[in-house]
Design an enzyme around this catalytic site. Structure first.
Site, PDB file in Angstrom:
ATOM      1  N   GLY A  15       4.200 -15.694 -12.010  1.00  0.00           N
ATOM      2  CA  GLY A  15       3.467 -16.500 -12.983  1.00  0.00           C
ATOM      3  C   GLY A  15       4.033 -16.329 -14.381  1.00  0.00           C
ATOM      4  O   GLY A  15       4.441 -15.233 -14.763  1.00  0.00           O
ATOM      5  N   ARG A  29      20.366 -10.608 -26.637  1.00  0.00           N
ATOM      6  CA  ARG A  29      20.994 -10.184 -27.892  1.00  0.00           C
ATOM      7  C   ARG A  29      21.359  -8.693 -27.878  1.00  0.00           C
ATOM      8  O   ARG A  29      22.370  -8.301 -28.466  1.00  0.00           O
ATOM      9  CB  ARG A  29      20.094 -10.543 -29.074  1.00  0.00           C
ATOM     10  CG  ARG A  29      20.036 -12.055 -29.254  1.00  0.00           C
ATOM     11  CD  ARG A  29      19.504 -12.498 -30.574  1.00  0.00           C
ATOM     12  NE  ARG A  29      19.745 -13.930 -30.759  1.00  0.00           N
ATOM     13  CZ  ARG A  29      19.174 -14.669 -31.689  1.00  0.00           C
ATOM     14  NH1 ARG A  29      18.330 -14.123 -32.554  1.00  0.00           N
ATOM     15  NH2 ARG A  29      19.448 -15.958 -31.793  1.00  0.00           N
ATOM     16  N   ARG A  76       8.137 -19.654  -7.047  1.00  0.00           N
ATOM     17  CA  ARG A  76       7.947 -18.790  -5.889  1.00  0.00           C
ATOM     18  C   ARG A  76       9.144 -19.001  -4.956  1.00  0.00           C
ATOM     19  O   ARG A  76       9.723 -20.085  -4.922  1.00  0.00           O
ATOM     20  CB  ARG A  76       6.655 -19.157  -5.152  1.00  0.00           C
ATOM     21  CG  ARG A  76       5.426 -19.210  -6.048  1.00  0.00           C
ATOM     22  CD  ARG A  76       5.005 -17.847  -6.547  1.00  0.00           C
ATOM     23  NE  ARG A  76       3.827 -17.935  -7.416  1.00  0.00           N
ATOM     24  CZ  ARG A  76       3.312 -16.925  -8.084  1.00  0.00           C
ATOM     25  NH1 ARG A  76       3.863 -15.720  -7.974  1.00  0.00           N
ATOM     26  NH2 ARG A  76       2.259 -17.072  -8.849  1.00  0.00           N
ATOM     27  N   CYS A  77       9.504 -17.985  -4.201  1.00  0.00           N
ATOM     28  CA  CYS A  77      10.690 -18.113  -3.340  1.00  0.00           C
ATOM     29  C   CYS A  77      10.467 -17.367  -2.020  1.00  0.00           C
ATOM     30  O   CYS A  77      10.648 -16.147  -1.947  1.00  0.00           O
ATOM     31  CB  CYS A  77      11.928 -17.585  -4.061  1.00  0.00           C
ATOM     32  SG  CYS A  77      13.447 -17.776  -3.108  1.00  0.00           S
ATOM     33  N   ASP A 107       3.937  -7.517 -10.157  1.00  0.00           N
ATOM     34  CA  ASP A 107       4.219  -6.573  -9.081  1.00  0.00           C
ATOM     35  C   ASP A 107       4.944  -7.217  -7.901  1.00  0.00           C
ATOM     36  O   ASP A 107       5.773  -6.584  -7.255  1.00  0.00           O
ATOM     37  CB  ASP A 107       2.950  -5.843  -8.627  1.00  0.00           C
ATOM     38  CG  ASP A 107       1.901  -6.776  -8.035  1.00  0.00           C
ATOM     39  OD1 ASP A 107       2.034  -8.002  -8.205  1.00  0.00           O
ATOM     40  OD2 ASP A 107       0.966  -6.276  -7.405  1.00  0.00           O
ATOM     41  N   GLY A 108       4.679  -8.494  -7.630  1.00  0.00           N
ATOM     42  CA  GLY A 108       5.391  -9.176  -6.557  1.00  0.00           C
ATOM     43  C   GLY A 108       6.879  -9.270  -6.860  1.00  0.00           C
ATOM     44  O   GLY A 108       7.725  -9.070  -5.977  1.00  0.00           O
ATOM     45  N   THR A 130       2.988 -10.255 -17.143  1.00  0.00           N
ATOM     46  CA  THR A 130       1.830 -10.796 -16.433  1.00  0.00           C
ATOM     47  C   THR A 130       0.614 -10.729 -17.340  1.00  0.00           C
ATOM     48  O   THR A 130       0.388  -9.713 -18.000  1.00  0.00           O
ATOM     49  CB  THR A 130       1.541 -10.031 -15.123  1.00  0.00           C
ATOM     50  OG1 THR A 130       0.259 -10.407 -14.619  1.00  0.00           O
ATOM     51  CG2 THR A 130       1.562  -8.531 -15.336  1.00  0.00           C
ATOM     52  N   ASP A 132      -2.381 -10.468 -16.444  1.00  0.00           N
ATOM     53  CA  ASP A 132      -3.492  -9.729 -15.834  1.00  0.00           C
ATOM     54  C   ASP A 132      -3.555  -8.252 -16.208  1.00  0.00           C
ATOM     55  O   ASP A 132      -4.560  -7.597 -15.976  1.00  0.00           O
ATOM     56  CB  ASP A 132      -3.427  -9.843 -14.306  1.00  0.00           C
ATOM     57  CG  ASP A 132      -3.778 -11.236 -13.821  1.00  0.00           C
ATOM     58  OD1 ASP A 132      -4.482 -11.955 -14.548  1.00  0.00           O
ATOM     59  OD2 ASP A 132      -3.349 -11.605 -12.722  1.00  0.00           O
ATOM     60  N   ASP A 134      -2.193  -5.753 -14.719  1.00  0.00           N
ATOM     61  CA  ASP A 134      -2.557  -5.090 -13.465  1.00  0.00           C
ATOM     62  C   ASP A 134      -1.449  -4.202 -12.913  1.00  0.00           C
ATOM     63  O   ASP A 134      -1.345  -3.992 -11.709  1.00  0.00           O
ATOM     64  CB  ASP A 134      -2.951  -6.142 -12.411  1.00  0.00           C
ATOM     65  CG  ASP A 134      -1.833  -7.132 -12.128  1.00  0.00           C
ATOM     66  OD1 ASP A 134      -0.831  -7.135 -12.873  1.00  0.00           O
ATOM     67  OD2 ASP A 134      -1.959  -7.915 -11.168  1.00  0.00           O
ATOM     68  N   ARG A 167     -28.761 -22.490 -23.349  1.00  0.00           N
ATOM     69  CA  ARG A 167     -28.264 -22.531 -21.979  1.00  0.00           C
ATOM     70  C   ARG A 167     -27.613 -21.205 -21.583  1.00  0.00           C
ATOM     71  O   ARG A 167     -27.134 -20.472 -22.432  1.00  0.00           O
ATOM     72  CB  ARG A 167     -27.203 -23.640 -21.831  1.00  0.00           C
ATOM     73  CG  ARG A 167     -27.766 -25.036 -21.763  1.00  0.00           C
ATOM     74  CD  ARG A 167     -26.647 -26.062 -21.784  1.00  0.00           C
ATOM     75  NE  ARG A 167     -27.184 -27.406 -21.669  1.00  0.00           N
ATOM     76  CZ  ARG A 167     -26.536 -28.504 -22.043  1.00  0.00           C
ATOM     77  NH1 ARG A 167     -25.314 -28.399 -22.569  1.00  0.00           N
ATOM     78  NH2 ARG A 167     -27.075 -29.695 -21.894  1.00  0.00           N
ATOM     79  N   GLY A 175      -7.812 -13.531 -13.328  1.00  0.00           N
ATOM     80  CA  GLY A 175      -7.859 -12.143 -12.884  1.00  0.00           C
ATOM     81  C   GLY A 175      -8.206 -12.082 -11.414  1.00  0.00           C
ATOM     82  O   GLY A 175      -9.332 -11.799 -11.043  1.00  0.00           O
ATOM     83  N   ARG A 176      -7.216 -12.392 -10.569  1.00  0.00           N
ATOM     84  CA  ARG A 176      -7.465 -12.431  -9.123  1.00  0.00           C
ATOM     85  C   ARG A 176      -7.740 -11.037  -8.570  1.00  0.00           C
ATOM     86  O   ARG A 176      -8.628 -10.844  -7.756  1.00  0.00           O
ATOM     87  CB  ARG A 176      -6.265 -13.067  -8.412  1.00  0.00           C
ATOM     88  CG  ARG A 176      -6.493 -13.319  -6.934  1.00  0.00           C
ATOM     89  CD  ARG A 176      -5.324 -14.037  -6.282  1.00  0.00           C
ATOM     90  NE  ARG A 176      -4.134 -13.201  -6.252  1.00  0.00           N
ATOM     91  CZ  ARG A 176      -3.015 -13.481  -6.915  1.00  0.00           C
ATOM     92  NH1 ARG A 176      -2.932 -14.564  -7.639  1.00  0.00           N
ATOM     93  NH2 ARG A 176      -1.960 -12.677  -6.844  1.00  0.00           N
ATOM     94  N   HIS A 256      -5.798 -22.358 -16.601  1.00  0.00           N
ATOM     95  CA  HIS A 256      -4.431 -22.082 -17.016  1.00  0.00           C
ATOM     96  C   HIS A 256      -4.190 -22.155 -18.518  1.00  0.00           C
ATOM     97  O   HIS A 256      -3.075 -21.846 -18.968  1.00  0.00           O
ATOM     98  CB  HIS A 256      -3.470 -23.025 -16.279  1.00  0.00           C
ATOM     99  CG  HIS A 256      -3.230 -22.619 -14.861  1.00  0.00           C
ATOM    100  ND1 HIS A 256      -4.160 -22.825 -13.883  1.00  0.00           N
ATOM    101  CD2 HIS A 256      -2.189 -21.985 -14.267  1.00  0.00           C
ATOM    102  CE1 HIS A 256      -3.700 -22.356 -12.733  1.00  0.00           C
ATOM    103  NE2 HIS A 256      -2.505 -21.833 -12.936  1.00  0.00           N
ATOM    104  N   ILE A 257      -5.198 -22.535 -19.294  1.00  0.00           N
ATOM    105  CA  ILE A 257      -4.978 -22.472 -20.749  1.00  0.00           C
ATOM    106  C   ILE A 257      -4.699 -21.034 -21.182  1.00  0.00           C
ATOM    107  O   ILE A 257      -4.071 -20.797 -22.216  1.00  0.00           O
ATOM    108  CB  ILE A 257      -6.177 -23.034 -21.556  1.00  0.00           C
ATOM    109  CG1 ILE A 257      -7.420 -22.154 -21.389  1.00  0.00           C
ATOM    110  CG2 ILE A 257      -6.462 -24.466 -21.212  1.00  0.00           C
ATOM    111  CD1 ILE A 257      -8.493 -22.428 -22.427  1.00  0.00           C
ATOM    112  N   ARG A 259      -2.692 -18.996 -19.836  1.00  0.00           N
ATOM    113  CA  ARG A 259      -1.283 -18.660 -19.648  1.00  0.00           C
ATOM    114  C   ARG A 259      -0.393 -19.261 -20.731  1.00  0.00           C
ATOM    115  O   ARG A 259       0.732 -18.825 -20.918  1.00  0.00           O
ATOM    116  CB  ARG A 259      -0.796 -19.171 -18.294  1.00  0.00           C
ATOM    117  CG  ARG A 259      -1.109 -18.227 -17.159  1.00  0.00           C
ATOM    118  CD  ARG A 259      -0.273 -18.616 -15.961  1.00  0.00           C
ATOM    119  NE  ARG A 259      -0.595 -17.781 -14.816  1.00  0.00           N
ATOM    120  CZ  ARG A 259      -0.127 -18.004 -13.605  1.00  0.00           C
ATOM    121  NH1 ARG A 259       0.665 -19.044 -13.397  1.00  0.00           N
ATOM    122  NH2 ARG A 259      -0.438 -17.215 -12.614  1.00  0.00           N
TER     123      ARG A 259
END
Length: 326
Positions: A15, A29, A76-77, A107-108, A130, A132, A134, A167, A175-176, A256-257, A259
């Site tokens: 991401g 540089r 992604r690959c 981490d991936g 990242t 997150d 994490d 309200r 944050g998955r 996604h705002i 990111r």
């Protein structure tokens, strides 16, 4: 592994996060300053396999430090998960004479770098990019500060509407697997409750607490939920709340705002320091580590430990939330 690194490849993977461009700029540089050749790899591991690799110069990274996203793109690959894909990537690096790799990602991405380096003779340095936060081994990850500030700005605006209409707002942030964005933005905006993956949510306690605040006629009620919360995010929490509480409830998913946008000063600084240190690591023969910052000092964590370990959220944080929201 070859003793002296003379040609460096740099890529962004996983991401995107604000500050990745600042890290790329620093790697390019710093490498050029030390007389190395630096190559950009487009779309992460996919570009490595497809030989989408090009030489980078000082001008290649001009006017990018303030830009969000990544000029090197990311993807992604699945092919890189297979040995044949990694072998193809290695052969492409060899064609260019690249003998050192800087991987900016999560981490991936680090798992891929670790496996790749173990199989072939390419030393890898990881930079934690990242939102997150994490990954263990660093106080901040590239992009986290910007993402939190984006969330805070949005939640502050939602508070105005919550106040005007009396309200209950249930706000979902990214944050998955980690609740740091929810935790930090929730505390900073005075949220009544913060729901995160690391802590089991007591939904009955949440309902009774909101009922008690309703009796006290508390003017604003905000609940901040990490997308990876055990109940399945803001929509599911809202369903449960509506079933048991007669309150005008709205759900707002920030998405996604978080990111995007120009990186904060902090993200530009840490990305620049990490990118500089990544090149220094390769020059010094320090291989297969993640560069982090702990207590404002550079820290180096073996890639396999960086991917296995996670930051832990202590009970003190949740105690702060409970007391300040009362």
């Amino acid at each position: 592994m070859e003793k002296k690194v003379t040609k460096i490849g740099v890529m962004t993977s996983g991401g995107d996060s604000p500050g990745m461009n600042a890290a790329v700029r620093a790697v390019v540089r710093t490498g050029l300053y030390h007389g190395m050749e630096v190559f950009g790899i487009m779309r992460g591991y996919a570009g490595l396999i497809e030989n989408d690799i090009f030489p980078m110069h000082s001008k290649s990274v001009a006017n990018i430090i303030q830009r969000g996203g990544t000029i090197l793109k990311t993807a992604r690959c699945k092919e890189f998960l297979e040995h044949e894909g990694r072998k193809k990537a290695y052969e492409n690096l060899k064609k260019h004479g690249i003998n050192g790799l800087v991987v900016i990602g999560g981490d991936g991405s680090f798992k891929g770098a670790q496996k790749f380096s173990n199989e072939f003779d390419i030393p890898c340095i990881g930079l934690p990019g990242t939102i997150d936060k994490d990954i263990a081994g660093t106080d901040f990850t590239i992009g986290f500060d910007t993402a939190v500030n984006t969330a805070v700005e949005a939640i502050d605006k939602i508070r105005d509407t919550a106040d005007a209409h009396d309200r209950l707002f249930i706000i979902e942030v990214m944050g998955r697997d980690a609740g740091y964005i929810a935790l930090h933005s929730g505390i900073a905006t005075g949220a009544e409750h913060i729901l995160i993956p690391e802590k089991k949510t007591d939904i009955d306690h949440l309902i009774s607490s909101l009922q008690e605040k309703e009796k006290r006629q508390k003017l604003v009620n905000l609940v901040v939920v990490a997308e990876g919360d055990g109940f399945g995010g803001a929509e599911e929490v809202a369903k449960l709340v509506k079933e048991k509480l007669n309150a005008d409830t709205r759900v707002c998913i920030l998405g996604h705002i978080q990111r995007g946008g120009a990186p904060s000063c902090l993200d530009r600084l840490i990305a620049s320091r990490m990118g500089y240190s990544a090149v220094e690591c390769l020059m010094e023969g320090r291989h297969n580590v993640m560069v982090g910052i702990v207590n404002n000092k550079m820290s180096y964590t073996p890639l396999d430990k960086a991917v296995k370990a996670k930051q832990k959220i202590g009970d003190d944080w949740m105690k702060i939330v409970k007391i300040l929201a009362s």
